[in-house]
Every structure is written in structure tokens, then in C-alpha cells.
Design a protein around this motif. Structure first.
Motif, PDB file in Angstrom:
ATOM      1  N   ASN A  33      49.241  40.094  20.111  1.00  0.00           N
ATOM      2  CA  ASN A  33      49.722  40.736  19.777  1.00  0.00           C
ATOM      3  C   ASN A  33      50.638  40.605  18.183  1.00  0.00           C
ATOM      4  O   ASN A  33      51.485  40.951  17.352  1.00  0.00           O
ATOM      5  N   ALA A 116      46.329  40.210  30.138  1.00  0.00           N
ATOM      6  CA  ALA A 116      47.069  41.468  30.172  1.00  0.00           C
ATOM      7  C   ALA A 116      47.834  42.349  29.136  1.00  0.00           C
ATOM      8  O   ALA A 116      47.237  43.611  28.854  1.00  0.00           O
ATOM      9  N   GLY A 119      44.484  43.980  28.337  1.00  0.00           N
ATOM     10  CA  GLY A 119      43.855  45.596  29.113  1.00  0.00           C
ATOM     11  C   GLY A 119      44.042  46.658  28.152  1.00  0.00           C
ATOM     12  O   GLY A 119      43.246  48.001  28.922  1.00  0.00           O
ATOM     13  N   ILE A 130      36.758  41.390  29.937  1.00  0.00           N
ATOM     14  CA  ILE A 130      36.221  42.161  30.971  1.00  0.00           C
ATOM     15  C   ILE A 130      35.514  41.765  31.506  1.00  0.00           C
ATOM     16  O   ILE A 130      34.914  41.145  33.267  1.00  0.00           O
ATOM     17  N   ARG A 137      34.889  36.760  40.078  1.00  0.00           N
ATOM     18  CA  ARG A 137      34.380  37.885  40.492  1.00  0.00           C
ATOM     19  C   ARG A 137      33.309  37.324  41.082  1.00  0.00           C
ATOM     20  O   ARG A 137      32.946  36.995  42.861  1.00  0.00           O
ATOM     21  N   ALA A 168      42.893  37.260  42.281  1.00  0.00           N
ATOM     22  CA  ALA A 168      44.481  37.522  42.167  1.00  0.00           C
ATOM     23  C   ALA A 168      45.387  36.283  42.119  1.00  0.00           C
ATOM     24  O   ALA A 168      46.123  36.872  41.123  1.00  0.00           O
ATOM     25  N   ASP A 171      46.283  34.513  39.575  1.00  0.00           N
ATOM     26  CA  ASP A 171      46.537  35.187  38.240  1.00  0.00           C
ATOM     27  C   ASP A 171      48.067  34.780  39.002  1.00  0.00           C
ATOM     28  O   ASP A 171      49.193  34.888  38.219  1.00  0.00           O
ATOM     29  N   GLY A 172      47.857  35.981  39.896  1.00  0.00           N
ATOM     30  CA  GLY A 172      49.188  35.818  40.264  1.00  0.00           C
ATOM     31  C   GLY A 172      50.829  34.727  40.180  1.00  0.00           C
ATOM     32  O   GLY A 172      51.953  34.613  39.965  1.00  0.00           O
TER      33      GLY A 172
ATOM     34  N   ARG B  29      51.060  48.853  26.674  1.00  0.00           N
ATOM     35  CA  ARG B  29      50.213  48.424  25.839  1.00  0.00           C
ATOM     36  C   ARG B  29      50.026  47.409  24.699  1.00  0.00           C
ATOM     37  O   ARG B  29      48.839  46.778  24.631  1.00  0.00           O
ATOM     38  N   VAL B  30      50.803  46.690  23.930  1.00  0.00           N
ATOM     39  CA  VAL B  30      51.405  46.061  22.511  1.00  0.00           C
ATOM     40  C   VAL B  30      52.386  45.097  23.336  1.00  0.00           C
ATOM     41  O   VAL B  30      52.147  43.894  22.471  1.00  0.00           O
ATOM     42  N   GLY B  31      53.071  45.185  24.141  1.00  0.00           N
ATOM     43  CA  GLY B  31      53.114  44.573  24.378  1.00  0.00           C
ATOM     44  C   GLY B  31      55.047  44.343  24.133  1.00  0.00           C
ATOM     45  O   GLY B  31      54.708  45.209  23.051  1.00  0.00           O
ATOM     46  N   ALA B 112      52.338  43.920  33.493  1.00  0.00           N
ATOM     47  CA  ALA B 112      52.119  42.756  33.578  1.00  0.00           C
ATOM     48  C   ALA B 112      51.946  41.840  32.426  1.00  0.00           C
ATOM     49  O   ALA B 112      52.198  40.521  32.181  1.00  0.00           O
ATOM     50  N   VAL B 113      52.552  42.834  31.095  1.00  0.00           N
ATOM     51  CA  VAL B 113      52.268  42.594  30.236  1.00  0.00           C
ATOM     52  C   VAL B 113      53.657  42.091  29.972  1.00  0.00           C
ATOM     53  O   VAL B 113      53.854  40.383  29.277  1.00  0.00           O
ATOM     54  N   ASP B 171      50.451  40.586  41.576  1.00  0.00           N
ATOM     55  CA  ASP B 171      49.867  40.804  40.221  1.00  0.00           C
ATOM     56  C   ASP B 171      48.831  40.744  39.747  1.00  0.00           C
ATOM     57  O   ASP B 171      48.485  41.295  38.655  1.00  0.00           O
ATOM     58  N   GLY B 172      48.045  39.316  40.235  1.00  0.00           N
ATOM     59  CA  GLY B 172      46.504  39.106  40.026  1.00  0.00           C
ATOM     60  C   GLY B 172      45.927  40.572  40.182  1.00  0.00           C
ATOM     61  O   GLY B 172      44.918  40.531  39.169  1.00  0.00           O
ATOM     62  N   LEU B 173      46.187  41.482  40.741  1.00  0.00           N
ATOM     63  CA  LEU B 173      45.364  42.272  41.022  1.00  0.00           C
ATOM     64  C   LEU B 173      45.527  43.598  39.765  1.00  0.00           C
ATOM     65  O   LEU B 173      44.094  43.504  39.539  1.00  0.00           O
ATOM     66  N   VAL B 175      46.110  43.069  37.010  1.00  0.00           N
ATOM     67  CA  VAL B 175      45.165  42.736  35.985  1.00  0.00           C
ATOM     68  C   VAL B 175      43.939  42.514  35.755  1.00  0.00           C
ATOM     69  O   VAL B 175      43.263  43.248  34.864  1.00  0.00           O
ATOM     70  N   GLN B 176      43.605  42.596  37.221  1.00  0.00           N
ATOM     71  CA  GLN B 176      42.178  42.903  37.364  1.00  0.00           C
ATOM     72  C   GLN B 176      41.953  43.814  36.960  1.00  0.00           C
ATOM     73  O   GLN B 176      40.796  44.797  36.602  1.00  0.00           O
ATOM     74  N   LEU B 178      43.838  46.091  35.351  1.00  0.00           N
ATOM     75  CA  LEU B 178      43.882  46.970  33.711  1.00  0.00           C
ATOM     76  C   LEU B 178      42.725  47.194  32.983  1.00  0.00           C
ATOM     77  O   LEU B 178      42.463  48.157  32.617  1.00  0.00           O
ATOM     78  N   LEU B 179      41.819  45.753  33.924  1.00  0.00           N
ATOM     79  CA  LEU B 179      40.886  45.974  32.312  1.00  0.00           C
ATOM     80  C   LEU B 179      39.773  45.738  32.577  1.00  0.00           C
ATOM     81  O   LEU B 179      38.669  47.368  32.097  1.00  0.00           O
ATOM     82  N   ASP B 180      39.389  46.944  34.481  1.00  0.00           N
ATOM     83  CA  ASP B 180      38.802  47.314  34.913  1.00  0.00           C
ATOM     84  C   ASP B 180      38.576  47.785  36.185  1.00  0.00           C
ATOM     85  O   ASP B 180      39.065  47.637  37.408  1.00  0.00           O
ATOM     86  N   SER B 183      36.778  48.272  39.551  1.00  0.00           N
ATOM     87  CA  SER B 183      36.504  46.466  39.991  1.00  0.00           C
ATOM     88  C   SER B 183      37.573  46.354  41.255  1.00  0.00           C
ATOM     89  O   SER B 183      37.056  44.718  42.273  1.00  0.00           O
TER      90      SER B 183
END
Lengths: 205, 205
Positions: A33, A116, A119, A130, A137, A168, A171-172, B29-31, B112-113, B171-173, B175-176, B178-180, B183
Motif C-alpha cells: 500500500n 498483515a 488481512g 489465505i 498449515r 504462528a 511469523d511472530g 486496514r491499509v497501514g 499486525a500491520v 502475533d503469529g495467531l 496473522v492467520q 486476520l486472513l481467516d 482458521s
């Protein structure tokens, strides 16, 4: 004539690779962005029109950046024995990836920022990330399941939950490492956690 | 006159809070890099000049967003008993934070962002996030140490390494998630890992 054309192709390929490298660095630093095509062009010393010749849109450039990284990562997992039937090759691949990525400037920032940003459903890489995470996973859970089939996994480890957790952690750790590389040894940390889950050595003694 | 002034203050405060809420959503949303002050103004239906009256720069707005979040999070940890001497209150606070954050749109995306963007040394929140993570790791390690002093921590757990790992999992959770959001159950995942480290229940039975 043929030689000239081949030289032309080679030059084009080299330029394309230079653009992708510059975009990798820029996306990793300011995000998709936050980056502009003009900045990408300027970072690899070509004109805005020259950039458009290779990549008509910022989205097409992002796609090329992610494709390039995916190919290299797949290669790395193969070298670590990801085709092996006991699942340990995949797990060694995670440790290797963490070690490799921390040695290549820009890569970690790229995935941290893009995953991030992505998302948000209107991000061009939303669907890509996604399915990327679903794949990671699934691949990790499958590796753990194959290890369990051989009796290599500690009793009571929920393979799907452990796959979410290992993903996780990867990434973390990156977030902490990006902010302060001295604060965390990524490959040592992920290796320790993987080894805790196993009943056998991750590497041959 | 005094009442009018008080009403003026109240209106100003309410508007300030509305701006911070809109900026939280937009940055998430966009950073920070991808957001403009014009978009923030438009999201809370005030003029660009009206926005500048409260926040002269995007950086000052970012600072207010982070300060507001920090205050709320601190409150949450206190309610979970973070002042307790056995360290468990801090650990319960992490589970509660994961549950709370997944219920409030925008918060997870925000951290996250921003934390990923802030890996870049020229990001206005770079220093903020470095010290934020130092504080989180130190606080978590200290909680684990206090638990260990009571005999509540499993033998062989390296408290500093576990602090890095728990922070990474949080933190890693995200990211996952946010995407879904389907999940991963963030609070269940962090709770399971914390409970694995303990010899006593995290919550009173």
C-alpha cells in the motif's frame, strides 16, 4: 541476429529480476500500500515507462515478487528432504527457512508486512495469503502426522493445533526479529519448539 | 458560559475519540504508510482542517491511537490480576487479550500491520514497537519467573525463551486469524500453550 535476440532476452530477464529484487525490498519496507511504481522504477534506475513494459500494474509486480519467493522456498524445502516419508524433512525445512531468511535483507519484512496488509479483503494478495496459510498449515500438519505414524511424535500432540502453533511461531518471531535482530534467534527458537514435539533427533547425530 | 465551555470540551473530546477510532480502523486496514489524513477526515465526516486542529500530523494521530490502546490493554491486565505475585494474572491477561481483541474489529489488524511496518527504522513507530516488545517479553518472562518461584512452572522451561515464544505465538495467531477467522481460535491456542508450561491450573477450578 539470433545472438542479438538472445542477448536482448538475457538483458530483459536480468532487468526483470532487478525490478523484482527492488520491489521485494520496497514492499518489505513500506508495504504494498505504501509503495509507488515510481519508487520501484527509481530504485532500479529505469524509467516509469520501462517499468510498465515489464509490469503494467503494481499488482502484477506483487504477483511476480510472490511467485519468485515461492519458487525459491519450494527449492529449499526439497533440499531439506521434504519428499521424505517421515515428515522430518518439512520440519527441518522450517528451521532452514528461518535461518536463510534472516540472512537475506528484505525477505522477512516483505512477508511480515504483506501478510498483515493482506488481512484486508480488498488487498490484491488477500486470496494468495489465505491459500498460502492453508497450504502451510496443511503441509505442517501432514508432516507431523507422518512423523506420528513412525512413532516420532510425542504422545498427546494434537497435530493440527501444533501446525497452527508452529506457523504462528515462525511469523511472530519475524516481527520481533525485524524490530531488533539481537532480540531473538529465529531458527534456534523454532528448532527448540519442533524438537520438543519429537521423540527422535530432528537431525542425524 | 461555564456550561457552554464544558459542552465544548465534551464535544471536542467526543470528536477526538471518533477520530482515533476511525484512524485505528484505517491504519489497521491499509497501514500507517497507506493511509492519508484526508481519508481519516472523510471516515469521521470532519474537514481536513478540523482534523488538523486535533492532530496536526499523521504521526501525532498514530501516537494517540497507540496510547489509547495501551491504556485499555493495561486496564485489562490489571483486571486479570497482573499485580498478583504468582505471575498467573499476566498469563491470564494474555488469554483474555486474545479473546477480547478478536471481538473488536480493527484492533488486530492495527497491531499486525503497524508492528510489521515499524520494522523499518524510518517508521514513526519504530522506537515505540521496539520498546513495546522489550516490555512484553520482560513482563512475560517476569511472570514465568514468579510462577517458577512458587513451583507453578514445569521443570526445564527456559523463562526467557518461553517469553519470546509466547509473544511470537500471540502475533503469529493474529496473522492467520486476520486472513481467516475460522482458521484459528486465538485465545484457545495461547491458553493451551500456557497451560502446557504450568504445573497448576491457569484458572481456579
Amino acid at each position: 541476429m539470433s545472438t542479438t535476440t538472445e542477448q536482448g532476452y538475457a538483458t530483459g530477464r536480468a532487468r526483470r529480476e532487478r525490478i523484482i529484487a527492488a520491489a521485494t525490498e520496497l514492499f518489505g519496507r513500506v508495504g504494498f500500500n505504501g509503495a509507488t511504481m515510481l519508487e520501484v522504477a527509481s530504485a532500479c534506475s529505469i524509467s516509469r515507462a520501462g517499468l510498465s513494459h515489464h509490469f503494467p500494474t503494481k499488482e502484477s509486480l506483487l504477483e511476480a515478487v510472490l511467485e519468485t519467493r515461492d519458487k525459491e522456498d519450494l527449492e529449499r524445502f526439497r533440499r531439506n528432504g521434504s519428499q521424505g516419508t517421515d515428515g522430518l524433512g518439512i520440519l527441518r525445512g522450517m528451521v532452514d527457512l528461518a535461518a536463510h531468511n534472516s540472512a537475506v535483507p528484505g525477505i522477512i519484512g516483505l512477508y511480515a508486512v504483506l501478510s498483515a496488509e493482506a488481512g484486508s479483503p480488498d488487498h490484491p494478495a488477500h486470496a494468495y495469503f489465505i491459500s498460502r496459510y492453508e497450504r502451510i498449515r496443511r503441509g505442517t500438519a501432514s508432516a507431523l502426522r507422518r512423523a506420528a505414524d513412525r512413532g516420532y511424535l510425542r504422545a498427546g500432540v494434537d497435530q493440527d493445533a501444533a501446525a497452527v502453533e508452529l506457523t504462528a511461531i515462525m511469523d511472530g518471531l519475524q516481527v520481533q526479529w525485524l524490530l531488533d535482530p539481537t532480540s531473538v534467534d529465529m531458527s534456534a527458537a523454532i528448532r527448540r519448539r519442533i524438537e520438543e514435539l519429537l521423540t527422535v533427533p530432528l537431525y542425524d547425530a
